[in-house]
Each structure stands twice: as C-alpha cells, then as structure tokens.
Motif scaffolding. Sequence first.
Motif, PDB file in Angstrom:
ATOM      1  N   MET A   1       0.866  -1.167   0.000  1.00 15.46           N
ATOM      2  CA  MET A   1       0.000   0.000   0.000  1.00 15.46           C
ATOM      3  C   MET A   1       0.907   1.223   0.000  1.00 15.46           C
ATOM      4  O   MET A   1       1.675   1.428   0.939  1.00 15.46           O
ATOM      5  N   GLU A   2       0.861   2.002  -1.082  1.00 15.04           N
ATOM      6  CA  GLU A   2       1.695   3.204  -1.180  1.00 15.04           C
ATOM      7  C   GLU A   2       0.791   4.412  -1.340  1.00 15.04           C
ATOM      8  O   GLU A   2       0.085   4.532  -2.340  1.00 15.04           O
ATOM      9  N   GLU A   3       0.833   5.276  -0.346  1.00 18.02           N
ATOM     10  CA  GLU A   3       0.018   6.487  -0.368  1.00 18.02           C
ATOM     11  C   GLU A   3      -1.441   6.159  -0.678  1.00 18.02           C
ATOM     12  O   GLU A   3      -2.086   6.821  -1.501  1.00 18.02           O
ATOM     13  N   GLY A   4      -1.919   5.116  -0.034  1.00 19.33           N
ATOM     14  CA  GLY A   4      -3.323   4.753  -0.178  1.00 19.33           C
ATOM     15  C   GLY A   4      -3.661   3.994  -1.450  1.00 19.33           C
ATOM     16  O   GLY A   4      -4.817   3.668  -1.693  1.00 19.33           O
ATOM     17  N   VAL A   5      -2.640   3.698  -2.271  1.00 17.08           N
ATOM     18  CA  VAL A   5      -2.890   2.975  -3.520  1.00 17.08           C
ATOM     19  C   VAL A   5      -2.386   1.544  -3.384  1.00 17.08           C
ATOM     20  O   VAL A   5      -1.241   1.307  -2.999  1.00 17.08           O
ATOM     21  N   HIS A   6      -3.260   0.610  -3.702  1.00 21.56           N
ATOM     22  CA  HIS A   6      -2.905  -0.799  -3.610  1.00 21.56           C
ATOM     23  C   HIS A   6      -2.139  -1.238  -4.852  1.00 21.56           C
ATOM     24  O   HIS A   6      -2.575  -1.024  -5.971  1.00 21.56           O
ATOM     25  N   ARG A   7      -0.964  -1.823  -4.634  1.00 21.25           N
ATOM     26  CA  ARG A   7      -0.149  -2.305  -5.755  1.00 21.25           C
ATOM     27  C   ARG A   7       0.289  -3.731  -5.484  1.00 21.25           C
ATOM     28  O   ARG A   7       0.311  -4.184  -4.344  1.00 21.25           O
ATOM     29  N   MET A   8       0.701  -4.416  -6.545  1.00 18.66           N
ATOM     30  CA  MET A   8       1.288  -5.744  -6.403  1.00 18.66           C
ATOM     31  C   MET A   8       2.584  -5.785  -7.188  1.00 18.66           C
ATOM     32  O   MET A   8       2.685  -5.195  -8.260  1.00 18.66           O
ATOM     33  N   GLU A   9       3.581  -6.460  -6.619  1.00 18.62           N
ATOM     34  CA  GLU A   9       4.826  -6.634  -7.364  1.00 18.62           C
ATOM     35  C   GLU A   9       5.183  -8.119  -7.355  1.00 18.62           C
ATOM     36  O   GLU A   9       4.882  -8.834  -6.400  1.00 18.62           O
ATOM     37  N   ALA A  10       5.811  -8.570  -8.428  1.00 17.89           N
ATOM     38  CA  ALA A  10       6.233  -9.967  -8.505  1.00 17.89           C
ATOM     39  C   ALA A  10       7.489 -10.161  -7.658  1.00 17.89           C
ATOM     40  O   ALA A  10       8.353  -9.294  -7.604  1.00 17.89           O
ATOM     41  N   VAL A  11       7.560 -11.295  -6.984  1.00 19.63           N
ATOM     42  CA  VAL A  11       8.777 -11.672  -6.264  1.00 19.63           C
ATOM     43  C   VAL A  11       9.257 -13.004  -6.837  1.00 19.63           C
ATOM     44  O   VAL A  11       8.459 -13.812  -7.293  1.00 19.63           O
ATOM     45  N   GLU A  12      10.585 -13.217  -6.813  1.00 19.01           N
ATOM     46  CA  GLU A  12      11.137 -14.423  -7.441  1.00 19.01           C
ATOM     47  C   GLU A  12      10.878 -15.669  -6.617  1.00 19.01           C
ATOM     48  O   GLU A  12      10.701 -16.757  -7.149  1.00 19.01           O
ATOM     49  N   SER A  13      10.908 -15.515  -5.288  1.00 18.08           N
ATOM     50  CA  SER A  13      10.738 -16.671  -4.415  1.00 18.08           C
ATOM     51  C   SER A  13      10.309 -16.170  -3.040  1.00 18.08           C
ATOM     52  O   SER A  13      10.375 -14.976  -2.757  1.00 18.08           O
ATOM     53  N   VAL A  14       9.875 -17.111  -2.207  1.00 20.71           N
ATOM     54  CA  VAL A  14       9.473 -16.771  -0.844  1.00 20.71           C
ATOM     55  C   VAL A  14      10.305 -17.638   0.108  1.00 20.71           C
ATOM     56  O   VAL A  14      10.231 -18.865   0.053  1.00 20.71           O
ATOM     57  N   VAL A  15      11.090 -16.994   0.957  1.00 22.91           N
ATOM     58  CA  VAL A  15      11.941 -17.718   1.901  1.00 22.91           C
ATOM     59  C   VAL A  15      11.096 -18.261   3.051  1.00 22.91           C
ATOM     60  O   VAL A  15      10.242 -17.560   3.595  1.00 22.91           O
ATOM     61  N   VAL A  16      11.349 -19.531   3.394  1.00 21.92           N
ATOM     62  CA  VAL A  16      10.726 -20.126   4.575  1.00 21.92           C
ATOM     63  C   VAL A  16      11.869 -20.470   5.531  1.00 21.92           C
ATOM     64  O   VAL A  16      12.607 -21.439   5.322  1.00 21.92           O
ATOM     65  N   PRO A  17      12.044 -19.671   6.592  1.00 23.95           N
ATOM     66  CA  PRO A  17      13.219 -19.837   7.446  1.00 23.95           C
ATOM     67  C   PRO A  17      13.216 -21.162   8.199  1.00 23.95           C
ATOM     68  O   PRO A  17      12.154 -21.667   8.574  1.00 23.95           O
ATOM     69  N   ALA A  18      14.403 -21.710   8.408  1.00 26.87           N
ATOM     70  CA  ALA A  18      14.541 -22.956   9.165  1.00 26.87           C
ATOM     71  C   ALA A  18      13.882 -22.806  10.526  1.00 26.87           C
ATOM     72  O   ALA A  18      14.103 -21.821  11.228  1.00 26.87           O
ATOM     73  N   GLY A  19      13.047 -23.775  10.879  1.00 29.83           N
ATOM     74  CA  GLY A  19      12.375 -23.742  12.171  1.00 29.83           C
ATOM     75  C   GLY A  19      11.293 -22.689  12.264  1.00 29.83           C
ATOM     76  O   GLY A  19      10.748 -22.450  13.345  1.00 29.83           O
ATOM     77  N   GLY A  20      10.959 -22.059  11.161  1.00 30.92           N
ATOM     78  CA  GLY A  20       9.976 -20.978  11.182  1.00 30.92           C
ATOM     79  C   GLY A  20       8.877 -21.195  10.174  1.00 30.92           C
ATOM     80  O   GLY A  20       8.659 -22.301   9.677  1.00 30.92           O
TER      81      GLY A  20
END
Length: 155
Positions: free
Chosen positions: A83-102
Amino acid sequence: MVRLRVLAAALGVLAVLGTAVPAQAHEEKTGGITIVHPWSRPAAQGHNGVIYLDIHNRGEADDRLVAVSTPLATKVELHRSTMEEGVHRMEAVESVVVPAGGSVALAPGGLHVMLVDLKFMLMAEETIPVTFTFERSGAITTGVAVEVRGDDHDY
Ligand SMILES: [Cu+2]
C-alpha cells in the motif's frame, strides 16, 4: 469434485495427481516443509485468481518456495501486495523464503500466489490441483479449496 474430475481428465492431469485430490487438504508435507490450509477465492475465467497458505519449515536449513503451477491458469506468479500512499499495488517476487524452524504466511494484503488469466472459472467449494515447488524439499501437489470469505477482496 465432479467438475474437478472432468477438468482434470480434460487436462490430462489425473496421471500426475493419481485419484487423490483431497477435498479437505489442510496439511501436506514434503521434506521439512508443511503446507497448511491452502485456499483460493471464486474468480471468473479470463480473470486473475489468488491462493493463500501458511508454510512451515521444520528442517534445519532455510528453504524457498520457487514455483507454483496449476493447469487452470495461463501463468502463475508469486506476488507481494503493498500500500503506497493509499494505492494498492502488487509486485512480482522471485521466491518466498521459509526460514529454518519458522514459517511464512501468504495472506490477504501481503504475499500471495497469483493465478494469471484463468482458463476456467473457480467456483466456491471446488478443489483445484496446484503444485508448490521448494528449492530444497521438492514439490507438493495438493488440492486448494475455493472459499468465500467475508473480508475485502484486495489481493
Ligand atoms: Cu497479485
């Protein structure tokens, strides 16, 4: 389920899924990774759909969700909502980290899986076949429940 089986047969994915697309797939595991209650929202053919889920990593090393695929969408991307200045945006991410033990949550207003250009309508109470691929732990194919929830419809 009936419509899913028809779709699956039409798409030739039954060989991959076997006969089991669990209707109540609340947890699926591979390696140290557990996927908890993946769900989607109803959406029209030709529109974009969304998937949310929690991912737990009981392994001793960080892992990453690197790809998601389903025969129901033209393309699948990992996105982050901001949310930037009240405007909803989406951006692509390459991957999502899942931390060890988390764990990591893909949830409304944040990280999500974007189903781009749906080839079929997603109807409430259906279960759609989706494969989640992790860098270390490999792939999980599971059923994702299409649910109607009372919150707003931002991704
Ligand atoms: Cu998105």
